[in-house]
Design a protein around this motif. Sequence first.
Motif, PDB file in Angstrom:
ATOM      1  N   TRP A  36      21.464  41.745  49.592  1.00 26.38           N
ATOM      2  CA  TRP A  36      22.302  40.794  50.299  1.00 26.38           C
ATOM      3  C   TRP A  36      21.920  39.360  49.941  1.00 26.38           C
ATOM      4  O   TRP A  36      22.776  38.509  49.732  1.00 26.38           O
ATOM      5  CB  TRP A  36      22.178  41.047  51.805  1.00 26.38           C
ATOM      6  CG  TRP A  36      23.091  40.170  52.599  1.00 26.38           C
ATOM      7  CD1 TRP A  36      22.733  39.286  53.547  1.00 26.38           C
ATOM      8  CD2 TRP A  36      24.523  40.087  52.486  1.00 26.38           C
ATOM      9  NE1 TRP A  36      23.837  38.650  54.039  1.00 26.38           N
ATOM     10  CE2 TRP A  36      24.960  39.123  53.407  1.00 26.38           C
ATOM     11  CE3 TRP A  36      25.470  40.742  51.683  1.00 26.38           C
ATOM     12  CZ2 TRP A  36      26.299  38.780  53.552  1.00 26.38           C
ATOM     13  CZ3 TRP A  36      26.808  40.398  51.829  1.00 26.38           C
ATOM     14  CH2 TRP A  36      27.208  39.446  52.757  1.00 26.38           C
ATOM     15  N   LEU A  37      20.624  39.091  49.824  1.00 24.67           N
ATOM     16  CA  LEU A  37      20.177  37.743  49.463  1.00 24.67           C
ATOM     17  C   LEU A  37      20.606  37.376  48.035  1.00 24.67           C
ATOM     18  O   LEU A  37      20.915  36.219  47.758  1.00 24.67           O
ATOM     19  CB  LEU A  37      18.656  37.623  49.612  1.00 24.67           C
ATOM     20  CG  LEU A  37      18.178  37.537  51.063  1.00 24.67           C
ATOM     21  CD1 LEU A  37      16.680  37.785  51.166  1.00 24.67           C
ATOM     22  CD2 LEU A  37      18.520  36.184  51.671  1.00 24.67           C
ATOM     23  N   PHE A  38      20.662  38.373  47.158  1.00 25.82           N
ATOM     24  CA  PHE A  38      21.157  38.115  45.798  1.00 25.82           C
ATOM     25  C   PHE A  38      22.635  37.743  45.839  1.00 25.82           C
ATOM     26  O   PHE A  38      23.074  36.851  45.126  1.00 25.82           O
ATOM     27  CB  PHE A  38      20.974  39.340  44.899  1.00 25.82           C
ATOM     28  CG  PHE A  38      19.585  39.476  44.316  1.00 25.82           C
ATOM     29  CD1 PHE A  38      18.913  38.372  43.808  1.00 25.82           C
ATOM     30  CD2 PHE A  38      18.963  40.707  44.248  1.00 25.82           C
ATOM     31  CE1 PHE A  38      17.640  38.489  43.262  1.00 25.82           C
ATOM     32  CE2 PHE A  38      17.696  40.845  43.695  1.00 25.82           C
ATOM     33  CZ  PHE A  38      17.029  39.729  43.204  1.00 25.82           C
ATOM     34  N   ARG A  41      22.797  34.253  47.076  1.00 29.59           N
ATOM     35  CA  ARG A  41      22.292  33.337  46.052  1.00 29.59           C
ATOM     36  C   ARG A  41      23.379  33.032  45.034  1.00 29.59           C
ATOM     37  O   ARG A  41      23.628  31.878  44.699  1.00 29.59           O
ATOM     38  CB  ARG A  41      21.103  33.977  45.334  1.00 29.59           C
ATOM     39  CG  ARG A  41      20.627  33.172  44.154  1.00 29.59           C
ATOM     40  CD  ARG A  41      19.692  33.946  43.265  1.00 29.59           C
ATOM     41  NE  ARG A  41      20.403  34.999  42.526  1.00 29.59           N
ATOM     42  CZ  ARG A  41      19.857  35.743  41.593  1.00 29.59           C
ATOM     43  NH1 ARG A  41      18.577  35.599  41.301  1.00 29.59           N
ATOM     44  NH2 ARG A  41      20.546  36.668  40.957  1.00 29.59           N
ATOM     45  N   LYS A  44      26.251  30.924  46.600  1.00 29.34           N
ATOM     46  CA  LYS A  44      25.839  29.543  46.873  1.00 29.34           C
ATOM     47  C   LYS A  44      25.619  28.766  45.582  1.00 29.34           C
ATOM     48  O   LYS A  44      26.027  27.616  45.463  1.00 29.34           O
ATOM     49  CB  LYS A  44      24.551  29.537  47.692  1.00 29.34           C
ATOM     50  CG  LYS A  44      24.778  29.845  49.156  1.00 29.34           C
ATOM     51  CD  LYS A  44      23.466  29.721  49.907  1.00 29.34           C
ATOM     52  CE  LYS A  44      23.639  30.134  51.359  1.00 29.34           C
ATOM     53  NZ  LYS A  44      22.330  30.230  52.031  1.00 29.34           N
ATOM     54  N   ALA A  45      24.945  29.381  44.627  1.00 34.96           N
ATOM     55  CA  ALA A  45      24.649  28.678  43.382  1.00 34.96           C
ATOM     56  C   ALA A  45      25.938  28.335  42.651  1.00 34.96           C
ATOM     57  O   ALA A  45      26.057  27.273  42.050  1.00 34.96           O
ATOM     58  CB  ALA A  45      23.739  29.519  42.500  1.00 34.96           C
ATOM     59  N   LYS A  48      27.658  25.342  44.422  1.00 38.55           N
ATOM     60  CA  LYS A  48      26.960  24.068  44.429  1.00 38.55           C
ATOM     61  C   LYS A  48      27.038  23.304  43.123  1.00 38.55           C
ATOM     62  O   LYS A  48      26.787  22.125  43.088  1.00 38.55           O
ATOM     63  CB  LYS A  48      25.495  24.298  44.827  1.00 38.55           C
ATOM     64  CG  LYS A  48      25.401  24.510  46.323  1.00 38.55           C
ATOM     65  CD  LYS A  48      23.997  24.629  46.828  1.00 38.55           C
ATOM     66  CE  LYS A  48      24.052  24.906  48.325  1.00 38.55           C
ATOM     67  NZ  LYS A  48      22.760  25.234  48.873  1.00 38.55           N
ATOM     68  N   GLN A  49      27.389  23.993  42.077  1.00 36.06           N
ATOM     69  CA  GLN A  49      27.392  23.294  40.804  1.00 36.06           C
ATOM     70  C   GLN A  49      28.702  22.561  40.550  1.00 36.06           C
ATOM     71  O   GLN A  49      28.822  21.820  39.589  1.00 36.06           O
ATOM     72  CB  GLN A  49      27.143  24.283  39.663  1.00 36.06           C
ATOM     73  CG  GLN A  49      25.690  24.690  39.584  1.00 36.06           C
ATOM     74  CD  GLN A  49      25.508  25.990  38.843  1.00 36.06           C
ATOM     75  OE1 GLN A  49      26.473  26.626  38.447  1.00 36.06           O
ATOM     76  NE2 GLN A  49      24.270  26.383  38.663  1.00 36.06           N
ATOM     77  N   ILE A 116      12.534  37.741  35.283  1.00 33.68           N
ATOM     78  CA  ILE A 116      12.084  38.112  36.630  1.00 33.68           C
ATOM     79  C   ILE A 116      11.650  39.580  36.674  1.00 33.68           C
ATOM     80  O   ILE A 116      10.661  39.925  37.296  1.00 33.68           O
ATOM     81  CB  ILE A 116      13.178  37.745  37.671  1.00 33.68           C
ATOM     82  CG1 ILE A 116      12.952  38.428  39.000  1.00 33.68           C
ATOM     83  CG2 ILE A 116      14.545  38.058  37.207  1.00 33.68           C
ATOM     84  CD1 ILE A 116      13.878  37.825  40.052  1.00 33.68           C
TER      85      ILE A 116
ATOM     86  N   THR B 119       8.462  33.614  41.427  1.00 30.06           N
ATOM     87  CA  THR B 119       9.384  34.431  40.643  1.00 30.06           C
ATOM     88  C   THR B 119      10.736  34.477  41.345  1.00 30.06           C
ATOM     89  O   THR B 119      10.799  34.765  42.532  1.00 30.06           O
ATOM     90  CB  THR B 119       8.859  35.867  40.512  1.00 30.06           C
ATOM     91  OG1 THR B 119       7.529  35.806  40.047  1.00 30.06           O
ATOM     92  CG2 THR B 119       9.692  36.675  39.549  1.00 30.06           C
ATOM     93  N   LEU B 125      19.185  26.325  45.234  1.00 32.49           N
ATOM     94  CA  LEU B 125      19.085  26.662  46.657  1.00 32.49           C
ATOM     95  C   LEU B 125      18.000  25.835  47.344  1.00 32.49           C
ATOM     96  O   LEU B 125      17.093  25.317  46.713  1.00 32.49           O
ATOM     97  CB  LEU B 125      18.781  28.153  46.829  1.00 32.49           C
ATOM     98  CG  LEU B 125      19.822  29.139  46.302  1.00 32.49           C
ATOM     99  CD1 LEU B 125      19.475  30.547  46.738  1.00 32.49           C
ATOM    100  CD2 LEU B 125      21.222  28.788  46.775  1.00 32.49           C
TER     101      LEU B 125
END
Lengths: 286, 424
Positions: A36-38, A41, A44-45, A48-49, A116, B119, B125
């Motif tokens: 869910w956080l991905f 992310r 939002k990302a 924002k750009q 990552i 990481t 954000l």
Amino acid sequence: MKSASRQEEWTEIITPRRGLWDIPLRELWRYRDLTWLFVLRDIKAQYKQTILGPLWFLVQPLLSTLVFFFIFNRIARLPTDGIPPVLFYLSGIVLWSYFAECLNKTSNVFTVNANIFGKVYFPRLTIPISVVIGGLVRLATQLFTLAIIIIYYIYADEYRFQPNLALLLTPLLIVLLAALGLSLGIIFSSLTTKYKDLSFLLAFGVQLWMYASPVIYPLRAVTGKLRDILLLNPVTPVIETFRYALFGSGYYEPGALLYTALFSLVAFVIGIVIFNQVEKSFMDTV
Amino acid sequence: MGQTVISVEGLYKQYRLGLVSTGTLVHDLNRWWHLVRGKEDPYQKITITNNRSQRASGEYVWALQNINFEVKQGEVLGIIGRNGAGKSTLLKILSKITGPTKGQIKIKGRVASLLEVGTGFQPELTGRDNIFLNGAILGMTKAEIKRKFDEIVDFSGVEQYIDTPVKRYSSGMYVRLAFAVAAHLEPEILVVDEVLAVGDAEFQRKCLGKMKDVSFQGRTVLFVSHNMTAVESLCSRAIMLKEGMLEKEGTSTEVVDYYLNSGSFDRRRFAYTVADEAPGNYEVRILSAAIENTSSQNPDDVIDVTSSFDIAFKIINTSKAERLYVGFDLCSAKGDVIFGASHTFAAPFGVPVEARCHIPEGLMNDGYYSIYVYIYTSDMRQIYKNEELLTFQVRDVEREMGFMGKINGMVRPKLNWHCNVLSA
């Protein structure tokens, strides 16, 4: 006795190979917050750009519709099955682009996230799943736009809009597209870790695939062998059903949808199994 | 000490050297065909031992070979060895980033590994969002992070900027926030790489202090490091890897002593004729490097505390930068930096440049030393670093007075004394 009970206490055993069906679904569930956080992310990302933000979601399908309208309707004079051309193209493009997005974005999961993935372990499937969920936001805004344009047609053009009960199948259609895109995407991403050549094939293949799907022409306009071939394409029944549900003309056949469902299911199982195998050692080859 | 929580059994890891080409597919098919018939992998037989000094002739290499050890609950185990000995590979397998080729590891409890801080940080954000994202990547649930959120923010000291995108953070703030998240993990087993210990001295202290806390709470820690001082003070036990094999196991003092005396410390010179094989990357390569005795006719003569010597590099610049900034840290065998030196010079594209730094006589104490090198472009972008480019020994000499013990101190400068007998 004592040693036997100790053996069973191991919470994890790291071995060279994973069993084919040894898929860590429970672990995936434990990491559901991460999935869910991905999703958040990515959304939002993306917002924002840019200045226009989510409005960009609308520019692409609207422009494509315009281009198709001029080239395929005005110049090539391809039929649109009695549906106003703008609505015909837009309805096809919206579904197709969700499918293409799922496929494209999940097809490079390993290479894009190598950095990552090389530093920390979490179930790798969280990323493709988050892509498919994140794409729903874009799909929703596009469907909303389609609705507005339909309303415009009803008032300005006195278009007789007659949706039918098949519209209730829409969530199923979306699930099918998501499953199909995700499955093929992760199969590709698993293979491209070793065989990079395939990524060139995909970019090209997705474009060609669109022309083999009834996005710019109705299935009805095709006859004979060619039609049978088009029906082998699992995306065909989804787009046709959607058009039938909205506009009453299109190819609606539960059997064809069942074919897509089976196709997706098989691809899904194969995808998960391959991905699960590759996940373990891809860092050595990527 | 309690029960065994990690048991590494007959662990092997094979890597493939060289590029992926059409051969990959042929090998894969061949391997698969052997597997189907229940035969052994044909490419495991021709795999060579992990040895960096010798140029690999085979296509496959064993990064780890038959590693066996156990870790008990609450133990802090240090893992030491030279660069390329297999430490990082072992960590990667323990952290499930890659799988072993043969053998297995049995684990009791949740493992969290810190091979890097921050990481998955997403620059767009805010600090708040990144705490949640990074925490979840490291294995925490949302509820856990929520519970510890205030503590994390407090620890990081970036409260005021918590709703600012992290791309606006200074690098110090960024690292502090990232470390704060990692420090609040509560796994039963913590795997830590030394990369965590880079950064400023205060940050290092904080890291090491936090690790001590963790071990006091009865959790198990595996710690990889080049810093022998840190290993000795933090770890109860240690293992040493050499060329992918387990060379020594015991108390940390025993193993550290063995490591320092095992002669793995003498690599005073290397030179490559083929640029692509030399240490470096596509932007810069170090064609040769040497510690040369300048007090003696032969530059390869033994260096003692009365010798002066040069640290010489031959570097070829293939980056876009016109000037390079080359620096080194001269470190003790235990990994503490004794001093650093750097220089900037013009380095035309593709032309080898020799850089020499002269170390005067009567400066070094006796002991084993290593050279960590780093190269920046003129816009201060790091393009290369090597944590153990050269290693060398400085010998002691006979002294006038009887005392022959090691003289204290990191350096042993020859200083001037003036002594007068004062009349009464």
